[in-house]
Design a protein around this motif. Structure first.
Motif, PDB file in Angstrom:
ATOM      1  N   ALA A  42       0.864  -1.185   0.000  1.00  0.00           N
ATOM      2  CA  ALA A  42       0.000   0.000   0.000  1.00  0.00           C
ATOM      3  C   ALA A  42       0.903   1.239   0.000  1.00  0.00           C
ATOM      4  N   VAL A  43       0.875   1.981  -1.103  1.00  0.00           N
ATOM      5  CA  VAL A  43       1.810   3.101  -1.279  1.00  0.00           C
ATOM      6  C   VAL A  43       1.212   4.372  -0.683  1.00  0.00           C
ATOM      7  N   SER A  44       1.794   4.782   0.452  1.00  0.00           N
ATOM      8  CA  SER A  44       1.196   5.865   1.242  1.00  0.00           C
ATOM      9  C   SER A  44       1.905   7.209   1.063  1.00  0.00           C
ATOM     10  N   LYS A  45       2.739   7.326   0.048  1.00  0.00           N
ATOM     11  CA  LYS A  45       3.466   8.589  -0.187  1.00  0.00           C
ATOM     12  C   LYS A  45       2.483   9.747  -0.318  1.00  0.00           C
ATOM     13  N   THR A  46       2.888  10.883   0.225  1.00  0.00           N
ATOM     14  CA  THR A  46       2.122  12.146   0.278  1.00  0.00           C
ATOM     15  C   THR A  46       0.959  12.130   1.285  1.00  0.00           C
ATOM     16  N   GLU A  65       6.816   3.681   0.439  1.00  0.00           N
ATOM     17  CA  GLU A  65       7.050   5.124   0.388  1.00  0.00           C
ATOM     18  C   GLU A  65       8.123   5.381  -0.658  1.00  0.00           C
ATOM     19  N   ASN A  66       8.109   6.587  -1.241  1.00  0.00           N
ATOM     20  CA  ASN A  66       9.140   6.838  -2.246  1.00  0.00           C
ATOM     21  C   ASN A  66      10.217   7.817  -1.793  1.00  0.00           C
ATOM     22  N   ARG A  67      10.090   8.384  -0.577  1.00  0.00           N
ATOM     23  CA  ARG A  67      11.137   9.287  -0.108  1.00  0.00           C
ATOM     24  C   ARG A  67      11.541   8.944   1.322  1.00  0.00           C
ATOM     25  N   LEU A  89      10.887   0.757   0.435  1.00  0.00           N
ATOM     26  CA  LEU A  89      11.307   1.967  -0.274  1.00  0.00           C
ATOM     27  C   LEU A  89      11.209   1.701  -1.771  1.00  0.00           C
ATOM     28  N   ILE A  90      10.331   2.471  -2.444  1.00  0.00           N
ATOM     29  CA  ILE A  90      10.091   2.235  -3.873  1.00  0.00           C
ATOM     30  C   ILE A  90      10.558   3.404  -4.733  1.00  0.00           C
ATOM     31  N   GLY A  91      11.154   4.442  -4.100  1.00  0.00           N
ATOM     32  CA  GLY A  91      11.614   5.602  -4.844  1.00  0.00           C
ATOM     33  C   GLY A  91      13.123   5.632  -4.935  1.00  0.00           C
ATOM     34  N   LEU A 171      13.471  -8.359  -9.326  1.00  0.00           N
ATOM     35  CA  LEU A 171      13.581  -7.173 -10.176  1.00  0.00           C
ATOM     36  C   LEU A 171      12.324  -6.325 -10.058  1.00  0.00           C
ATOM     37  N   MET A 172      12.479  -5.036 -10.309  1.00  0.00           N
ATOM     38  CA  MET A 172      11.372  -4.084 -10.225  1.00  0.00           C
ATOM     39  C   MET A 172      11.349  -3.242 -11.495  1.00  0.00           C
ATOM     40  N   CYS A 173      10.144  -2.883 -11.966  1.00  0.00           N
ATOM     41  CA  CYS A 173      10.066  -1.934 -13.093  1.00  0.00           C
ATOM     42  C   CYS A 173       8.856  -1.006 -12.957  1.00  0.00           C
ATOM     43  N   ILE A 174       8.988   0.141 -13.621  1.00  0.00           N
ATOM     44  CA  ILE A 174       7.885   1.090 -13.788  1.00  0.00           C
ATOM     45  C   ILE A 174       7.755   1.310 -15.291  1.00  0.00           C
ATOM     46  N   PRO A 175       6.779   0.671 -15.939  1.00  0.00           N
ATOM     47  CA  PRO A 175       6.663   0.819 -17.392  1.00  0.00           C
ATOM     48  C   PRO A 175       6.398   2.271 -17.788  1.00  0.00           C
ATOM     49  N   GLY A 203       3.448  -3.555 -11.257  1.00  0.00           N
ATOM     50  CA  GLY A 203       2.012  -3.355 -11.177  1.00  0.00           C
ATOM     51  C   GLY A 203       1.679  -2.252 -10.198  1.00  0.00           C
ATOM     52  N   MET A 204       0.884  -1.273 -10.662  1.00  0.00           N
ATOM     53  CA  MET A 204       0.438  -0.133  -9.863  1.00  0.00           C
ATOM     54  C   MET A 204      -1.092  -0.063  -9.962  1.00  0.00           C
ATOM     55  N   SER A 205      -1.688   1.029  -9.472  1.00  0.00           N
ATOM     56  CA  SER A 205      -3.161   1.091  -9.453  1.00  0.00           C
ATOM     57  C   SER A 205      -3.795   0.782 -10.806  1.00  0.00           C
ATOM     58  N   ALA A 206      -3.177   1.279 -11.869  1.00  0.00           N
ATOM     59  CA  ALA A 206      -3.811   1.165 -13.183  1.00  0.00           C
ATOM     60  C   ALA A 206      -3.621  -0.205 -13.832  1.00  0.00           C
ATOM     61  N   VAL A 219       2.775  -6.097  -5.903  1.00  0.00           N
ATOM     62  CA  VAL A 219       2.157  -4.965  -6.589  1.00  0.00           C
ATOM     63  C   VAL A 219       2.229  -3.749  -5.664  1.00  0.00           C
ATOM     64  N   ARG A 220       2.458  -2.578  -6.261  1.00  0.00           N
ATOM     65  CA  ARG A 220       2.638  -1.331  -5.500  1.00  0.00           C
ATOM     66  C   ARG A 220       1.450  -0.423  -5.826  1.00  0.00           C
ATOM     67  N   VAL A 221       0.495  -0.372  -4.907  1.00  0.00           N
ATOM     68  CA  VAL A 221      -0.772   0.299  -5.214  1.00  0.00           C
ATOM     69  C   VAL A 221      -1.005   1.472  -4.269  1.00  0.00           C
ATOM     70  N   GLY A 222      -1.085   2.670  -4.834  1.00  0.00           N
ATOM     71  CA  GLY A 222      -1.286   3.871  -4.037  1.00  0.00           C
ATOM     72  C   GLY A 222      -2.687   4.439  -4.165  1.00  0.00           C
ATOM     73  N   SER A 223      -2.961   5.131  -5.282  1.00  0.00           N
ATOM     74  CA  SER A 223      -4.198   5.892  -5.399  1.00  0.00           C
ATOM     75  C   SER A 223      -5.460   5.027  -5.326  1.00  0.00           C
ATOM     76  N   ALA A 224      -5.395   3.787  -5.744  1.00  0.00           N
ATOM     77  CA  ALA A 224      -6.590   2.930  -5.661  1.00  0.00           C
ATOM     78  C   ALA A 224      -6.974   2.639  -4.213  1.00  0.00           C
ATOM     79  N   ALA A 228      -6.816   9.974  -4.820  1.00  0.00           N
ATOM     80  CA  ALA A 228      -5.938  10.732  -5.714  1.00  0.00           C
ATOM     81  C   ALA A 228      -4.925  11.547  -4.915  1.00  0.00           C
ATOM     82  N   ARG A 229      -3.722  11.689  -5.468  1.00  0.00           N
ATOM     83  CA  ARG A 229      -2.699  12.485  -4.792  1.00  0.00           C
ATOM     84  C   ARG A 229      -2.694  13.893  -5.365  1.00  0.00           C
TER      85      ARG A 229
HETATM   86  C1  LIG Z   1       3.582   6.232  -6.496  1.00  0.00           C
HETATM   87  C2  LIG Z   1       4.158   4.929  -6.928  1.00  0.00           C
HETATM   88  C3  LIG Z   1       3.344   3.788  -7.046  1.00  0.00           C
HETATM   89  C4  LIG Z   1       1.836   3.814  -6.800  1.00  0.00           C
HETATM   90  O1  LIG Z   1       1.214   4.484  -7.847  1.00  0.00           O
HETATM   91  P1  LIG Z   1      -0.394   4.480  -7.989  1.00  0.00           P
HETATM   92  O2  LIG Z   1      -0.621   4.757  -9.424  1.00  0.00           O
HETATM   93  O3  LIG Z   1      -0.886   5.554  -7.094  1.00  0.00           O
HETATM   94  O4  LIG Z   1      -0.869   3.145  -7.589  1.00  0.00           O
HETATM   95  C5  LIG Z   1       3.937   2.603  -7.421  1.00  0.00           C
HETATM   96  N1  LIG Z   1       5.268   2.522  -7.673  1.00  0.00           N
HETATM   97  C6  LIG Z   1       6.092   3.582  -7.558  1.00  0.00           C
HETATM   98  C7  LIG Z   1       7.533   3.417  -7.846  1.00  0.00           C
HETATM   99  C8  LIG Z   1       5.562   4.825  -7.193  1.00  0.00           C
HETATM  100  O5  LIG Z   1       6.379   5.888  -7.093  1.00  0.00           O
END
Ligand SMILES: *Cc1c(COP(=O)(O)O)cnc(C)c1O
Length: 229
Positions: A42-46, A65-67, A89-91, A171-175, A203-206, A219-224, A228-229
């Protein structure tokens, strides 16, 4: 960068958490994967502690968290209040923050250059603490994005273990934001096989259901969950 939100929003976050958890179970089922084989971060950044507590109260314990600095303002006290928190830590990580990152986090997803690998290895020794590690791969080879190039992933994992004595778990990726994520998830899975690591942070919210189809273990899910941030 913490923001304030209304009471309605707090009540809803635990409901949104449950909705995401059942969508994860549905995706595991569709992919004929074992139920519970995907960890939800659960991505709680911001979001401030008041918005994180309802999700902790609902029983969830895995957060991202990313910071580093923002996390230091929130998580030491939440970790005192709630047992069993696992913090990811995902940032992006700077080597001058390696000590703080190793002290606060249980998992780091963004190892992407030797300088960081070296700093993390030194800190894990100094603090006598083991942190689980992922190597970030820039699957879209985007100029502005962190991560090792796909063709360097296996060698970098080897360097982390051979040269720095680190165990890389996955491994980790952000497409790329504007692309179909499926091919990127497939590439990450292939690279993990080549590098001989088991876990996949993707994998993120979308797109978390697609990511589960391609074998995501985290899976790293924040806004869902938080809105919204
Ligand atoms: C913010 C963030 C997420 C979560 O993004 P959402 O679209 O809000 O789910 C996942 N991964 C990374 C690396 C992020 O910075």
């Amino acid at each position: 960068m913490e923001r304030k939100k209304g009471k309605m929003d707090r009540l809803e976050s635990s409901q949104r958490l449950n909705a995401v958890l059942s969508r994860i179970a549905g995706a595991e089922n569709l992919a004929k994967r074992e139920l519970g084989s995907t960890d939800l971060i659960a991505v709680s950044k911001t979001f401030d502690v008041e918005h994180i507590r309802p999700v902790l109260d609902a029983g969830h314990r895995i957060f991202g968290e990313n910071r580093v600095q923002e996390s230091q303002g929130k998580w030491p006290r939440l970790k005192q209040e709630y047992d069993g928190v696992e913090l990811h830590l995902i940032g992006p990580l700077q080597s001058n923050k390696a000590a703080d990152a190793v002290a606060l986090f249980d998992v780091i997803h963004t190892i992407d250059r030797e300088k960081i690998a070296k700093a993390i290895a030194a800190e894990m020794q100094a603090q006598n603490k083991s942190v689980k590690l992922f190597v970030q791969v820039n699957t879209g080879e985007e100029e502005q994005k962190a991560g090792v190039a796909p063709q360097d992933a296996a060698d970098f994992v080897e360097c982390c273990s051979g040269v720095h004595g680190l165990t890389v778990s996955g491994l980790m990726c952000i497409p790329p934001f504007d692309e179909n994520p499926g091919p990127h998830f497939a590439l990450l899975r292939k690279l993990a096989k080549q590098a001989n690591v088991e876990e996949l942070s993707m994998g993120m919210s979308a797109d978390f259901e697609t990511a589960i189809e391609f074998g995501s273990t985290h899976v790293r899910v924040g806004s869902a969950i938080f809105g919204a941030r």
